[in-house]
Design a protein around this motif. Structure first.
Motif, PDB file in Angstrom:
ATOM      1  N   ASP A   3       0.815  -1.217   0.000  1.00  0.00           N
ATOM      2  CA  ASP A   3       0.000   0.000   0.000  1.00  0.00           C
ATOM      3  C   ASP A   3       0.849   1.267   0.000  1.00  0.00           C
ATOM      4  O   ASP A   3       0.317   2.367  -0.134  1.00  0.00           O
ATOM      5  N   PHE A   4       2.172   1.102   0.164  1.00  0.00           N
ATOM      6  CA  PHE A   4       3.069   2.262   0.259  1.00  0.00           C
ATOM      7  C   PHE A   4       4.294   2.071  -0.613  1.00  0.00           C
ATOM      8  O   PHE A   4       4.905   1.006  -0.634  1.00  0.00           O
ATOM      9  N   ASP A   5       4.654   3.094  -1.354  1.00  0.00           N
ATOM     10  CA  ASP A   5       5.949   3.230  -2.012  1.00  0.00           C
ATOM     11  C   ASP A   5       6.152   4.719  -2.280  1.00  0.00           C
ATOM     12  O   ASP A   5       5.235   5.526  -2.072  1.00  0.00           O
ATOM     13  N   TYR A   6       7.336   5.087  -2.741  1.00  0.00           N
ATOM     14  CA  TYR A   6       7.665   6.498  -2.947  1.00  0.00           C
ATOM     15  C   TYR A   6       6.725   7.166  -3.951  1.00  0.00           C
ATOM     16  O   TYR A   6       6.218   8.266  -3.709  1.00  0.00           O
ATOM     17  N   GLY A  33      -3.898   7.172  11.185  1.00  0.00           N
ATOM     18  CA  GLY A  33      -3.024   6.025  11.443  1.00  0.00           C
ATOM     19  C   GLY A  33      -3.451   4.842  10.608  1.00  0.00           C
ATOM     20  O   GLY A  33      -4.071   3.897  11.091  1.00  0.00           O
ATOM     21  N   SER A  34      -3.126   4.866   9.338  1.00  0.00           N
ATOM     22  CA  SER A  34      -3.698   3.981   8.327  1.00  0.00           C
ATOM     23  C   SER A  34      -3.601   2.486   8.621  1.00  0.00           C
ATOM     24  O   SER A  34      -4.545   1.747   8.399  1.00  0.00           O
ATOM     25  N   ASP A  35      -2.440   2.029   9.089  1.00  0.00           N
ATOM     26  CA  ASP A  35      -2.118   0.600   9.149  1.00  0.00           C
ATOM     27  C   ASP A  35      -1.837   0.051   7.747  1.00  0.00           C
ATOM     28  O   ASP A  35      -2.022  -1.143   7.490  1.00  0.00           O
ATOM     29  N   PHE A  36      -1.403   0.917   6.822  1.00  0.00           N
ATOM     30  CA  PHE A  36      -0.996   0.474   5.490  1.00  0.00           C
ATOM     31  C   PHE A  36       0.043  -0.641   5.607  1.00  0.00           C
ATOM     32  O   PHE A  36       0.897  -0.639   6.488  1.00  0.00           O
ATOM     33  N   ASP A  37      -0.015  -1.568   4.680  1.00  0.00           N
ATOM     34  CA  ASP A  37       0.870  -2.733   4.600  1.00  0.00           C
ATOM     35  C   ASP A  37       0.659  -3.708   5.745  1.00  0.00           C
ATOM     36  O   ASP A  37       1.375  -4.717   5.843  1.00  0.00           O
ATOM     37  N   GLY A  38      -0.329  -3.446   6.585  1.00  0.00           N
ATOM     38  CA  GLY A  38      -0.669  -4.374   7.657  1.00  0.00           C
ATOM     39  C   GLY A  38      -2.079  -4.914   7.531  1.00  0.00           C
ATOM     40  O   GLY A  38      -2.406  -5.976   8.052  1.00  0.00           O
ATOM     41  N   VAL A  39      -2.944  -4.175   6.812  1.00  0.00           N
ATOM     42  CA  VAL A  39      -4.361  -4.568   6.704  1.00  0.00           C
ATOM     43  C   VAL A  39      -4.855  -4.505   5.251  1.00  0.00           C
ATOM     44  O   VAL A  39      -6.038  -4.383   5.003  1.00  0.00           O
ATOM     45  N   GLY A  40      -3.917  -4.590   4.308  1.00  0.00           N
ATOM     46  CA  GLY A  40      -4.208  -4.368   2.893  1.00  0.00           C
ATOM     47  C   GLY A  40      -5.532  -4.872   2.355  1.00  0.00           C
ATOM     48  O   GLY A  40      -6.307  -4.103   1.781  1.00  0.00           O
ATOM     49  N   PRO A  41      -5.861  -6.175   2.518  1.00  0.00           N
ATOM     50  CA  PRO A  41      -7.109  -6.694   1.932  1.00  0.00           C
ATOM     51  C   PRO A  41      -8.380  -6.057   2.491  1.00  0.00           C
ATOM     52  O   PRO A  41      -9.434  -6.150   1.870  1.00  0.00           O
ATOM     53  N   THR A  42      -8.270  -5.422   3.666  1.00  0.00           N
ATOM     54  CA  THR A  42      -9.473  -4.853   4.286  1.00  0.00           C
ATOM     55  C   THR A  42      -9.557  -3.336   4.158  1.00  0.00           C
ATOM     56  O   THR A  42     -10.431  -2.711   4.765  1.00  0.00           O
ATOM     57  N   LEU A  43      -8.659  -2.721   3.388  1.00  0.00           N
ATOM     58  CA  LEU A  43      -8.728  -1.270   3.202  1.00  0.00           C
ATOM     59  C   LEU A  43     -10.004  -0.894   2.459  1.00  0.00           C
ATOM     60  O   LEU A  43     -10.463  -1.628   1.576  1.00  0.00           O
ATOM     61  N   PRO A  44     -10.611   0.243   2.795  1.00  0.00           N
ATOM     62  CA  PRO A  44     -11.928   0.591   2.248  1.00  0.00           C
ATOM     63  C   PRO A  44     -11.867   1.095   0.807  1.00  0.00           C
ATOM     64  O   PRO A  44     -10.824   1.544   0.331  1.00  0.00           O
ATOM     65  N   ASP A  45     -12.998   1.022   0.133  1.00  0.00           N
ATOM     66  CA  ASP A  45     -13.104   1.587  -1.207  1.00  0.00           C
ATOM     67  C   ASP A  45     -12.834   3.085  -1.128  1.00  0.00           C
ATOM     68  O   ASP A  45     -13.361   3.779  -0.256  1.00  0.00           O
ATOM     69  N   GLY A  46     -12.005   3.575  -2.026  1.00  0.00           N
ATOM     70  CA  GLY A  46     -11.672   4.992  -2.035  1.00  0.00           C
ATOM     71  C   GLY A  46     -10.384   5.328  -1.316  1.00  0.00           C
ATOM     72  O   GLY A  46      -9.875   6.444  -1.429  1.00  0.00           O
ATOM     73  N   LEU A  47      -9.837   4.352  -0.563  1.00  0.00           N
ATOM     74  CA  LEU A  47      -8.549   4.587   0.110  1.00  0.00           C
ATOM     75  C   LEU A  47      -7.795   3.256   0.192  1.00  0.00           C
ATOM     76  O   LEU A  47      -7.512   2.728   1.263  1.00  0.00           O
ATOM     77  N   LYS A  48      -7.448   2.738  -0.981  1.00  0.00           N
ATOM     78  CA  LYS A  48      -6.794   1.440  -1.100  1.00  0.00           C
ATOM     79  C   LYS A  48      -5.285   1.513  -0.876  1.00  0.00           C
ATOM     80  O   LYS A  48      -4.651   0.495  -0.623  1.00  0.00           O
ATOM     81  N   ASP A  49      -4.721   2.691  -1.029  1.00  0.00           N
ATOM     82  CA  ASP A  49      -3.299   2.875  -0.768  1.00  0.00           C
ATOM     83  C   ASP A  49      -3.040   4.356  -0.542  1.00  0.00           C
ATOM     84  O   ASP A  49      -3.964   5.182  -0.609  1.00  0.00           O
ATOM     85  N   CYS A  50      -1.775   4.712  -0.295  1.00  0.00           N
ATOM     86  CA  CYS A  50      -1.474   6.094   0.106  1.00  0.00           C
ATOM     87  C   CYS A  50      -1.654   7.101  -1.028  1.00  0.00           C
ATOM     88  O   CYS A  50      -1.715   8.305  -0.772  1.00  0.00           O
ATOM     89  N   SER A  51      -1.763   6.655  -2.275  1.00  0.00           N
ATOM     90  CA  SER A  51      -1.986   7.597  -3.380  1.00  0.00           C
ATOM     91  C   SER A  51      -3.371   8.216  -3.332  1.00  0.00           C
ATOM     92  O   SER A  51      -3.628   9.243  -3.964  1.00  0.00           O
TER      93      SER A  51
END
Length: 421
Positions: free
Chosen positions: A85-88, A362-380
């Motif tokens: 869910d995160f990269d540069y 406090g997203s929890d990106f890269d820890g909860v990936g499959p459960t991220l909500p529609d509209g906020l799937k990654d940091c972009s």
């Protein structure tokens, strides 16, 4: 004469019809329904504004599990990666400026002397190596001032927080050691009770909150200037930490229990208020299972089933057979996802019960990936959340506080208390 009267009456009637003359009755107000184009234009302007604010302000994220993700599978995060869910590239697109790198240590390692500390050190090494490899993209940060300086240079800051206090290993000198290595918050425990305190995920209730050593840990963290993180800890522990700490505390990746009444991992209203009263901040977790009760119940049912199945087959979660079974189970029983609006609901709730000064991200990106909500799937996609907040009437000042000012206030206060001690 009669003809003149008739003409006058006719003229008067004509004026009534054409000029809207009335006999004391209020004129009917003419309203114009916005056209589709006007609505689209307004939304486009609001989305543009959201994107501008995402890049105008520093955005601090209380918890990103990138180090543990790379520990499992190394990837080049200086470019856009296929997974995670995160990269540069995506961070730059979304405006994520200062993601706290989670130095996550699984609870099972605390039963093996030396293992927790060794893993923590290796993950810190990994964060430092990212900065060494890509000095034009990433920079370490040990204070809000560091983040501000990096932001001006266009660099993404990588502050660090340790998830699970087990690497301290009952040796208070290790707190100084990890502070010197750059750790600026510690989540006191994770999925099991440890030598510091009880967890929200365990019913053992070993210490009924903080252990005797745990109380010393709180005081020493205050003295050093390490933020106390109340995510993952039990309610008793949470209340005791807030009461004992001389500085404000954070919950680096927790949401509001009022939306998930049976999920103890989320924070209840009384503890959110207690934390806020002391100046602390709750940083909202983006996972659907933290945000919505339907998603949460489905996920908890899955977790209970998988644990039972693994126990029956004498397996642990990382075994290949256990992973394969979980994949098949997910296909048959997918966790329903919520959407980005639900994150805003949690922010609304904290604002309502405690105030705008006590909420962060406090997203929890890269820890909860499959459960991220529609509209906020990654940091972009961070501007999508800011768009929702703007749509709900949040001011730029409000959004600035949520993005970074609230957690900066806590972080600076923790450092100030440490100097006083």
């Amino acid at each position: 004469m009669m003809l003149k009267n008739y003409l006058s009456i006719a003229l008067f009637a004509f004026l009534i019809l054409t000029q809207g003359i009335s006999f004391g009755k209020p004129k009917k107000k003419i309203t114009h329904t916005p056209t589709v184009h006007q609505i689209d234009d307004k939304e486009a302007l609001l989305r543009k504004k959201a994107d501008e604010l995402a890049h105008k302000y520093i955005i601090v994220d209380g918890h990103v599990d990138l180090p543990y993700r790379l520990h499992a599978k190394m990837e080049d995060v200086s470019v856009q990666t296929a997974g995670g869910d995160f990269d540069y590239v995506r961070a730059k697109k979304g405006g994520l400026t200062a993601p706290f790198m989670s130095i996550y240590v699984p609870a099972d390692l605390q039963r093996k002397k030396g293992f927790s500390k060794a893993l923590a050190d290796s993950l810190i090494d990994m964060v430092e190596n990212l900065v060494k490899q890509y000095p034009d993209k990433f920079a370490l940060a040990k204070s809000p001032a560091d983040i501000e300086a990096n932001f001006k240079k266009g660099l993404i800051s990588l502050p660090m927080g340790m998830e699970n206090g087990s690497p301290v290993e009952s040796n208070l000198a290790n707190l100084q050691y990890f502070y010197d290595r750059g750790i600026r918050y510690i989540t006191l425990c994770h999925g099991e009770d440890n030598f510091i305190c009880d967890t929200s995920y365990d019913t053992t209730n070993t210490w009924r909150g903080l252990s005797p050593i745990g109380r010393q840990v709180v005081r020493e963290m205050n003295r050093l200037g390490i933020m106390l993180d109340c995510s993952h800890i039990s309610d008793d522990t949470f209340a005791q930490v807030v009461a004992l700490s001389k500085a404000p505390v954070i919950a680096s990746h927790s949401s509001c229990r009022t939306f998930t009444p049976d999920f103890i991992r989320n924070a209840p209203d009384n503890l959110i208020k207690a934390m806020a009263k002391k100046g602390g901040v709750i940083m909202i977790n983006y996972s659907s299972m933290f945000l919505d009760s339907i998603s949460n119940k489905t996920y908890e049912t899955k977790r209970t089933h998988l644990r039972q199945w693994q126990k029956e087959h004498n397996l642990v979660p990382k075994d290949s057979a256990a992973k394969a079974y979980e994949t098949d189970y997910d296909k048959l029983h997918p966790t329903p996802l919520t959407n980005v609006e639900r994150i805003a609901d949690h922010i609304d709730h904290v604002k309502k019960i405690a105030g705008i000064d006590y909420v962060g991200l406090g997203s929890d990106f890269d820890g909860v990936g499959p459960t991220l909500p529609d509209g906020l799937k990654d940091c972009s996609q961070l501007p999508n959340l800011i768009y929702v907040l703007l749509k709900r009437g949040y001011t730029e000042k409000d959004i600035e506080k949520i993005c970074y000012k609230n957690v900066f206030r806590v972080w600076n206060k923790v450092a100030e208390v440490a100097k006083g001690m």
